[in-house]
Design a protein around this motif. Structure first.
Motif, PDB file in Angstrom:
ATOM      1  N   ALA A  27      15.269 -74.392  -4.130  1.00 40.18           N
ATOM      2  CA  ALA A  27      14.566 -73.967  -4.893  1.00 40.18           C
ATOM      3  C   ALA A  27      12.801 -74.034  -4.420  1.00 40.18           C
ATOM      4  CB  ALA A  27      14.067 -75.546  -5.746  1.00 40.18           C
ATOM      5  N   ALA A  28      12.053 -73.186  -4.538  1.00 43.55           N
ATOM      6  CA  ALA A  28      10.562 -72.970  -4.033  1.00 43.55           C
ATOM      7  C   ALA A  28      10.376 -73.601  -4.041  1.00 43.55           C
ATOM      8  CB  ALA A  28      10.437 -71.549  -4.535  1.00 43.55           C
ATOM      9  N   ASP A  29      10.120 -75.126  -5.391  1.00 40.24           N
ATOM     10  CA  ASP A  29       8.938 -76.349  -5.235  1.00 40.24           C
ATOM     11  C   ASP A  29       9.488 -77.016  -5.970  1.00 40.24           C
ATOM     12  OD1 ASP A  29       9.653 -75.509  -8.257  1.00 40.24           O
ATOM     13  OD2 ASP A  29       7.422 -74.187  -7.723  1.00 40.24           O
ATOM     14  N   GLU A  30       8.949 -78.758  -5.910  1.00 40.56           N
ATOM     15  CA  GLU A  30       9.517 -79.521  -6.296  1.00 40.56           C
ATOM     16  C   GLU A  30      10.433 -79.628  -7.375  1.00 40.56           C
ATOM     17  OE1 GLU A  30      11.136 -83.347  -5.562  1.00 40.56           O
ATOM     18  OE2 GLU A  30      10.485 -81.810  -3.864  1.00 40.56           O
ATOM     19  N   PHE A  31       9.200 -79.005  -8.271  1.00 45.24           N
ATOM     20  CA  PHE A  31       9.288 -78.814 -10.118  1.00 45.24           C
ATOM     21  C   PHE A  31      10.202 -77.922 -10.073  1.00 45.24           C
ATOM     22  CE2 PHE A  31       9.160 -76.406 -13.630  1.00 45.24           C
ATOM     23  CZ  PHE A  31       9.260 -77.233 -14.859  1.00 45.24           C
ATOM     24  N   GLY A  32      11.114 -76.870  -9.907  1.00 48.60           N
ATOM     25  CA  GLY A  32      12.162 -76.139 -10.260  1.00 48.60           C
ATOM     26  C   GLY A  32      13.380 -76.657  -9.347  1.00 48.60           C
ATOM     27  N   ALA A  33      12.981 -77.760  -8.646  1.00 46.35           N
ATOM     28  CA  ALA A  33      13.936 -77.849  -8.315  1.00 46.35           C
ATOM     29  C   ALA A  33      14.848 -79.143  -9.201  1.00 46.35           C
ATOM     30  CB  ALA A  33      14.248 -78.978  -6.754  1.00 46.35           C
ATOM     31  N   VAL A  34      13.554 -80.378  -9.539  1.00 44.08           N
ATOM     32  CA  VAL A  34      13.984 -80.949 -10.649  1.00 44.08           C
ATOM     33  C   VAL A  34      14.691 -80.612 -12.229  1.00 44.08           C
ATOM     34  CG1 VAL A  34      13.046 -82.518 -12.393  1.00 44.08           C
ATOM     35  CG2 VAL A  34      12.181 -82.221  -9.689  1.00 44.08           C
ATOM     36  N   ARG A  35      13.389 -79.168 -11.975  1.00 44.48           N
ATOM     37  CA  ARG A  35      14.183 -78.560 -13.963  1.00 44.48           C
ATOM     38  C   ARG A  35      15.758 -77.801 -13.720  1.00 44.48           C
ATOM     39  NH1 ARG A  35      11.100 -74.148 -13.611  1.00 44.48           N
ATOM     40  NH2 ARG A  35      12.358 -72.993 -12.399  1.00 44.48           N
ATOM     41  N   SER A  36      16.039 -77.522 -12.373  1.00 45.37           N
ATOM     42  CA  SER A  36      17.647 -77.741 -12.394  1.00 45.37           C
ATOM     43  C   SER A  36      18.398 -78.414 -11.836  1.00 45.37           C
ATOM     44  CB  SER A  36      17.308 -76.641 -10.946  1.00 45.37           C
ATOM     45  OG  SER A  36      17.456 -75.492 -10.722  1.00 45.37           O
ATOM     46  N   ALA A  37      18.207 -79.597 -10.775  1.00 40.78           N
ATOM     47  CA  ALA A  37      18.748 -81.018 -11.373  1.00 40.78           C
ATOM     48  C   ALA A  37      18.815 -81.653 -12.656  1.00 40.78           C
ATOM     49  CB  ALA A  37      18.607 -81.849 -10.743  1.00 40.78           C
ATOM     50  N   ARG A  38      17.898 -81.631 -13.428  1.00 41.32           N
ATOM     51  CA  ARG A  38      18.312 -82.414 -14.392  1.00 41.32           C
ATOM     52  C   ARG A  38      18.662 -81.290 -15.784  1.00 41.32           C
ATOM     53  NH1 ARG A  38      15.107 -86.455 -16.083  1.00 41.32           N
ATOM     54  NH2 ARG A  38      15.188 -85.574 -18.053  1.00 41.32           N
ATOM     55  N   ALA A  39      18.764 -79.575 -15.508  1.00 44.35           N
ATOM     56  CA  ALA A  39      19.516 -78.360 -16.136  1.00 44.35           C
ATOM     57  C   ALA A  39      21.180 -79.480 -16.501  1.00 44.35           C
ATOM     58  CB  ALA A  39      19.455 -77.584 -16.431  1.00 44.35           C
ATOM     59  N   VAL A  40      21.523 -79.003 -15.131  1.00 43.38           N
ATOM     60  CA  VAL A  40      23.144 -79.704 -14.723  1.00 43.38           C
ATOM     61  C   VAL A  40      23.548 -80.639 -15.606  1.00 43.38           C
ATOM     62  CG1 VAL A  40      24.594 -80.174 -12.458  1.00 43.38           C
ATOM     63  CG2 VAL A  40      22.912 -78.002 -12.485  1.00 43.38           C
ATOM     64  N   CYS A  41      22.644 -81.824 -15.663  1.00 44.10           N
ATOM     65  CA  CYS A  41      22.674 -83.815 -16.283  1.00 44.10           C
ATOM     66  C   CYS A  41      22.674 -83.069 -17.299  1.00 44.10           C
ATOM     67  CB  CYS A  41      22.075 -84.526 -15.262  1.00 44.10           C
ATOM     68  SG  CYS A  41      22.412 -85.215 -13.670  1.00 44.10           S
ATOM     69  N   ALA A  42      21.697 -82.209 -17.943  1.00 42.54           N
ATOM     70  CA  ALA A  42      21.652 -82.596 -19.736  1.00 42.54           C
ATOM     71  C   ALA A  42      22.999 -81.377 -20.122  1.00 42.54           C
ATOM     72  CB  ALA A  42      20.785 -81.208 -19.888  1.00 42.54           C
ATOM     73  N   ARG A  43      23.673 -80.921 -19.239  1.00 41.47           N
ATOM     74  CA  ARG A  43      24.666 -79.702 -19.589  1.00 41.47           C
ATOM     75  C   ARG A  43      25.971 -80.490 -19.441  1.00 41.47           C
ATOM     76  NH1 ARG A  43      22.208 -75.478 -17.414  1.00 41.47           N
ATOM     77  NH2 ARG A  43      23.250 -76.280 -14.927  1.00 41.47           N
ATOM     78  N   ALA A  44      25.892 -81.574 -18.407  1.00 40.07           N
ATOM     79  CA  ALA A  44      26.869 -82.194 -18.019  1.00 40.07           C
ATOM     80  C   ALA A  44      27.432 -83.495 -19.159  1.00 40.07           C
ATOM     81  CB  ALA A  44      27.210 -83.406 -16.775  1.00 40.07           C
ATOM     82  N   LEU A  45      26.241 -84.031 -19.835  1.00 41.71           N
ATOM     83  CA  LEU A  45      26.065 -84.963 -20.851  1.00 41.71           C
ATOM     84  C   LEU A  45      26.755 -84.597 -22.356  1.00 41.71           C
ATOM     85  CD1 LEU A  45      22.682 -87.106 -19.937  1.00 41.71           C
ATOM     86  CD2 LEU A  45      24.412 -87.626 -19.746  1.00 41.71           C
ATOM     87  N   GLY A  46      26.356 -83.216 -22.211  1.00 40.79           N
ATOM     88  CA  GLY A  46      26.185 -82.872 -23.898  1.00 40.79           C
ATOM     89  C   GLY A  46      27.587 -82.177 -23.660  1.00 40.79           C
ATOM     90  N   ALA A  47      28.541 -81.776 -22.265  1.00 41.59           N
ATOM     91  CA  ALA A  47      29.783 -81.421 -22.066  1.00 41.59           C
ATOM     92  C   ALA A  47      31.163 -82.213 -21.975  1.00 41.59           C
ATOM     93  CB  ALA A  47      29.842 -80.381 -21.203  1.00 41.59           C
ATOM     94  N   SER A  48      30.912 -83.623 -22.561  1.00 39.93           N
ATOM     95  CA  SER A  48      31.867 -84.455 -22.203  1.00 39.93           C
ATOM     96  C   SER A  48      31.900 -85.870 -22.834  1.00 39.93           C
ATOM     97  CB  SER A  48      31.934 -84.913 -20.989  1.00 39.93           C
ATOM     98  OG  SER A  48      32.948 -86.342 -20.811  1.00 39.93           O
ATOM     99  N   GLY A  49      32.489 -86.197 -23.739  1.00 38.50           N
ATOM    100  CA  GLY A  49      32.763 -87.317 -24.292  1.00 38.50           C
ATOM    101  C   GLY A  49      32.730 -88.130 -23.662  1.00 38.50           C
ATOM    102  N   GLU A  50      33.470 -88.483 -22.412  1.00 35.66           N
ATOM    103  CA  GLU A  50      33.322 -89.221 -21.395  1.00 35.66           C
ATOM    104  C   GLU A  50      31.754 -90.098 -21.292  1.00 35.66           C
ATOM    105  OE1 GLU A  50      35.530 -91.671 -18.453  1.00 35.66           O
ATOM    106  OE2 GLU A  50      36.347 -89.851 -19.340  1.00 35.66           O
TER     107      GLU A  50
END
Length: 92
Positions: A61-84
């Motif tokens: 990522a070009a900056d810290e904000f972009g890195a955090v945004r990407s990481a949270r997006a991946v985690c949010a999709r993971a939370l929403g995609a699994s009953g586990e």
């Protein structure tokens, strides 16, 4: 300062039911499955304990904000995609 992406470490914490434990290998694979090319994810490491998950991601990522945004997006999709992961959420 440069706009060129560099590898950045992000740390995310998830909390869930007090006695819940998620298999680290499964969660690592699940996070990779939720990552998109735009996230520019390079490496994932998880640590689990009852009711807590720590996620370390290296993201290009070009900056810290972009890195955090990407990481949270991946985690949010993971939370929403699994009953586990039902009952798990970001620790704030």
């Amino acid at each position: 300062m440069t706009d060129q992406p560099v590898l950045r470490l992000t740390l995310t914490h998830l909390v869930g039911p007090a006695d819940a434990v998620v298999a680290p290998q499964w969660l690592t694979e699940h996070l990779w499955c939720q990552a998109r090319a735009v996230d520019r994810l390079e490496h994932v490491r998880v640590r689990v304990a009852p009711g807590r998950i720590g996620v370390a991601m290296f993201v290009l990522a070009a900056d810290e904000f972009g890195a955090v945004r990407s990481a949270r997006a991946v985690c949010a999709r993971a939370l929403g995609a699994s009953g586990e992961l039902r009952g798990w959420r970001f620790a704030e």
